[in-house]
Scaffold this motif. Structure first.
Motif, short mmCIF file in Angstrom:
data_model
loop_
_atom_site.label_atom_id
_atom_site.label_comp_id
_atom_site.label_asym_id
_atom_site.label_seq_id
_atom_site.Cartn_x
_atom_site.Cartn_y
_atom_site.Cartn_z
N ILE A 458 0.85 -1.21 0.00
CA ILE A 458 0.00 0.00 0.00
C ILE A 458 0.88 1.25 0.00
CG2 ILE A 458 -1.75 1.30 1.32
CD1 ILE A 458 -2.78 -1.41 2.37
N SER A 459 1.93 1.24 0.85
CA SER A 459 2.83 2.40 0.93
C SER A 459 3.47 2.68 -0.44
CB SER A 459 3.95 2.16 1.93
OG SER A 459 3.40 1.81 3.16
N LYS A 460 3.93 1.62 -1.09
CA LYS A 460 4.59 1.80 -2.40
C LYS A 460 3.62 2.43 -3.40
CE LYS A 460 4.75 -1.41 -5.52
NZ LYS A 460 4.93 -2.73 -6.10
N GLU A 461 2.37 1.93 -3.42
CA GLU A 461 1.39 2.45 -4.37
C GLU A 461 1.05 3.91 -4.07
OE1 GLU A 461 0.25 0.90 -7.17
OE2 GLU A 461 1.75 -0.62 -6.63
N ILE A 462 0.95 4.23 -2.77
CA ILE A 462 0.64 5.62 -2.39
C ILE A 462 1.76 6.55 -2.86
CG2 ILE A 462 0.41 7.21 -0.41
CD1 ILE A 462 -1.10 4.94 1.04
N ILE A 463 3.00 6.15 -2.60
CA ILE A 463 4.14 6.99 -2.98
C ILE A 463 4.24 7.11 -4.50
CG2 ILE A 463 6.68 7.19 -2.87
CD1 ILE A 463 5.23 7.92 -0.26
N LYS A 464 3.95 5.99 -5.18
CA LYS A 464 3.98 6.01 -6.66
C LYS A 464 2.96 7.02 -7.20
CE LYS A 464 3.47 2.16 -9.16
NZ LYS A 464 3.42 0.71 -9.37
N LYS A 465 1.78 7.05 -6.55
CA LYS A 465 0.72 7.98 -6.99
C LYS A 465 1.14 9.42 -6.77
CE LYS A 465 -2.63 5.51 -8.68
NZ LYS A 465 -2.52 4.16 -8.34
N GLU A 469 9.35 8.00 -4.69
CA GLU A 469 9.98 6.67 -4.72
C GLU A 469 10.05 6.11 -3.31
OE1 GLU A 469 13.49 6.14 -7.67
OE2 GLU A 469 13.28 8.27 -7.17
N ILE A 470 10.05 4.81 -3.20
CA ILE A 470 10.20 4.17 -1.88
C ILE A 470 11.21 3.04 -2.04
CG2 ILE A 470 8.20 2.63 -2.22
CD1 ILE A 470 7.63 3.06 0.83
N TRP A 471 12.13 2.93 -1.09
CA TRP A 471 13.16 1.88 -1.20
C TRP A 471 13.70 1.55 0.19
CZ3 TRP A 471 13.89 7.02 -2.03
CH2 TRP A 471 15.03 7.64 -1.49
N VAL A 472 14.50 0.51 0.25
CA VAL A 472 15.06 0.10 1.53
C VAL A 472 16.55 -0.18 1.39
CG1 VAL A 472 14.43 -2.34 1.17
CG2 VAL A 472 14.82 -1.52 3.47
N GLU A 473 17.28 0.20 2.43
CA GLU A 473 18.69 -0.19 2.52
C GLU A 473 18.79 -1.00 3.79
OE1 GLU A 473 20.84 3.51 2.52
OE2 GLU A 473 20.26 3.91 0.44
N SER A 474 19.34 -2.19 3.68
CA SER A 474 19.30 -3.06 4.84
C SER A 474 20.43 -4.06 4.86
CB SER A 474 17.95 -3.81 4.84
OG SER A 474 17.84 -4.60 5.99
N THR A 475 20.83 -4.47 6.05
CA THR A 475 21.80 -5.55 6.20
C THR A 475 21.18 -6.58 7.12
OG1 THR A 475 23.50 -3.87 6.12
CG2 THR A 475 24.21 -6.08 6.77
N LYS A 476 21.13 -7.81 6.66
CA LYS A 476 20.50 -8.88 7.45
C LYS A 476 21.16 -8.97 8.84
CE LYS A 476 17.93 -12.81 7.15
NZ LYS A 476 16.56 -12.55 7.30
N GLY A 477 20.33 -8.93 9.86
CA GLY A 477 20.84 -9.05 11.23
C GLY A 477 21.29 -7.74 11.85
N LYS A 478 21.39 -6.69 11.02
CA LYS A 478 21.88 -5.41 11.57
C LYS A 478 20.83 -4.33 11.59
CE LYS A 478 26.70 -5.77 11.42
NZ LYS A 478 27.79 -5.91 10.49
N GLY A 479 19.86 -4.41 10.71
CA GLY A 479 18.80 -3.40 10.70
C GLY A 479 18.50 -2.87 9.31
N SER A 480 17.44 -2.07 9.23
CA SER A 480 17.00 -1.56 7.93
C SER A 480 16.71 -0.07 8.01
CB SER A 480 15.70 -2.24 7.49
OG SER A 480 15.69 -3.58 7.82
N THR A 481 16.85 0.60 6.87
CA THR A 481 16.35 1.97 6.77
C THR A 481 15.44 2.03 5.56
OG1 THR A 481 18.46 2.73 7.60
CG2 THR A 481 16.99 4.41 6.72
N PHE A 482 14.18 2.33 5.80
CA PHE A 482 13.21 2.51 4.71
C PHE A 482 13.16 3.99 4.38
CE2 PHE A 482 10.99 -1.39 3.71
CZ PHE A 482 11.45 -2.24 4.72
N TYR A 483 13.22 4.31 3.10
CA TYR A 483 13.15 5.71 2.66
C TYR A 483 11.96 5.89 1.74
CZ TYR A 483 18.13 5.97 3.92
OH TYR A 483 19.32 5.94 4.57
#
Ligand code: ADP
Length: 491
Positions: A458-465, A469-483
């Motif tokens: 839903i978030s992706k579609e809202i941002i697309k409208k 843009e919506i994306w994520v930078e993440s490292t398994k086991g260390k955490g994520s940053t959603f932008y």
């Protein structure tokens, strides 16, 4: 005329290339006929028998070449052997002197050797060409059979987009015959059905696009209205075929009929839409009843009942959110999610969202350094939805880690909001997929968290409208940053 043509066809060695049928009778017949005719000529007509000898040698050389090219090595050998026998016959029958006799023998042996070499070389060449042509023809037949048996439609064109092959399945699917030489995407007059949604023009045709861009075009969907009134949905994958030098020599399209799949999906979407609509009203009433019961019961100061009511309220709230997500997903599928844009301060919205989510309990610290006032032009409620989803996900997937950071950055033409957690993280291969509808990472750890995989979609579609843009930078086991980003102008 027909007989004449048949006669020339029989004589022409070019017409027998690839036949792999080598005659013995025909070279034998002609080569026996030649000495007989020569003898008649020499004794009945010829004035100078020596000249006749020269003609015969010339004819023999011609026949060795002709028959080895028409009937392979055996045709050449038959001609050489009969010629040499005939030469010996001449030498013995003409009463030559000793010198003439021995030089005749030597010449015959040399000529015989040359004829044999010619027969072997030309015959071998002819048989190799035959094998090559035969192999190619077999390959073609094999490919044709596979093409005709395939359960999907296949159209193959040359490098200019002209159809060179189309299998039966595509013709059954479209209910028409595709003429060879039909140019995909250009010959509109020849498109016999009517495209339901749009005409497949040259720039829309996946085959034409892949020829133009020299790469594959995958998963394009088209609606098609057949002449018998049946609606079809087709999925087309096209790609170019390159030769060993990397030049485009052909293009192919694989067309699958996805009508049933589409109809099933639509029925599923309709059901989800109807069910969530039906659930929405009783849940709203339930919430109102709980509020009224809580108000009435307050005077009894019973902490046990209070606690139970708070729990019921919390669970009903969750149910309400779930139903509202389901409704949003179904509206997105049908293109009915509406947006009302206005100018507002995104920094204030972030602060309010954090406060709303954290409420009284502060198990996890959400850190947001309030920057200068930042205005955006967007749908306030929908952006709140995106923020709430990213923050609740950050809290959910980093439960034992206490801190979550929120940042807003203003760039030249857009603002970027980031939500950072130090939780379980997402592997690189999953990072794109988490934005798909109903997608959930299937790891052991991830499975312990409740959810349905709708929030990020839903978030992706809202941002697309909002053209963001919506994306994520993440490292398994260390955490994520959603932008997510929102453009400052033109949305
Ligand atoms: P839900 O959380 O309801 O399952 P979402 O669409 O919000 O659905 O998220 C999809 C999937 O992405 C989740 O199931 C989870 O595996 C992964 N995910 C989302 N946010 C995070 C995060 N902050 N950290 C790790 N994984 C996440």
């Amino acid at each position: 005329m027909h007989i004449v043509r048949k006669f020339f066809h029989y004589l022409n060695p070019m017409d027998h290339l690839g036949d792999k049928k080598y005659s013995v009778i025909f070279p034998l017949f002609i080569n026996l006929l030649l000495p007989i005719l020569s003898e008649i000529y020499v004794y009945v007509i010829a004035a100078n028998p020596m000249m006749v000898g020269a003609y015969i040698i010339f004819l023999n050389v011609f026949f060795v070449i002709y028959f080895s090219f028409r009937d392979g090595i055996q045709g050449g050998i038959i001609t050489s052997v009969i010629s040499v026998i005939y030469y010996f016959y001449i030498i013995y029958s003409r009463h030559y002197s000793n010198l003439q006799f021995s030089s005749g023998i030597v010449t015959t042996i040399i000529l015989g050797f040359i004829y044999l070499c010619l027969a072997l070389i030309i015959g071998w060449l002819k048989e190799s060409i035959d094998s090559l042509i035969d192999r190619e023809a077999n390959e073609k037949i094999r490919l044709q059979t596979i093409l005709q048996q395939l359960p999907v439609g296949v159209v193959i064109t040359d490098s200019k987009g002209q159809v060179t092959q189309a299998n039966g399945k595509i013709e059954d699917m479209l209910g028409i015959k595709i003429p060879l030489g039909y140019t995909v995407g250009v010959d509109k007059s020849l498109i016999p059905g009517r495209q339901k949604s749009r005409q497949i023009s040259s720039d829309k045709s996946p085959l034409f696009q892949s020829l133009k861009m020299r790469k594959s075009v995958i998963g394009k969907e088209f609606g098609y209205l057949r002449n018998d009134g049946k609606h079809l949905y087709m999925q087309v994958n096209s790609s170019v075929i390159l030769n060993r030098n990397g030049e485009v020599i052909a293009a192919a399209s694989i067309i699958s009929d996805v009508t049933q799949q589409k109809e099933l999906e639509k029925r599923k979407d309709d059901f989800v839409n109807m069910a969530s609509h039906e659930l929405k009203t009783p849940i709203t009433s339930l919430k109102l009843y709980i509020d009224s019961v809580s108000a009435n019961i307050k005077k009894y100061h019973d902490s046990k009942i209070d606690k139970t009511l708070i729990s019921i309220k919390k669970q009903t709230g969750k149910l309400q959110e779930l139903v509202s997500d389901l409704l949003d997903v179904s509206r997105l599928q049908t293109g009915k999610l509406s947006f009302t844009k206005e100018k507002f301060r995104i920094d204030t919205l972030v602060t309010e969202t954090i406060e709303g989510i954290q409420g009284g309990e502060k198990k996890q610290r959400i850190i947001f350094e309030n920057p200068n006032p930042l205005f955006v032009y967007a749908d306030r409620f929908r952006i709140y939805q995106v923020l709430a989803n990213l923050i609740t996900n950050a809290m959910k997937y980093s439960f034992e880690k206490k801190e979550i950071y929120l940042r807003i950055k203003k760039l030249e033409d857009k603002i970027v909001v980031g939500v950072q957690d130090f939780g379980i993280g997402i592997s690189v291969s999953e990072q794109k997929k988490v934005f798909d509808r109903l997608y959930q990472v299937s790891g052991k750890k991830e499975k312990t968290f409740p959810g349905l995989g709708m929030g990020l979609y839903i978030s992706k579609e809202i941002i697309k409208k909002h053209k963001g843009e919506i994306w994520v930078e993440s490292t398994k086991g260390k955490g994520s940053t959603f932008y997510f980003s929102l453009p400052l102008k033109g949305n």
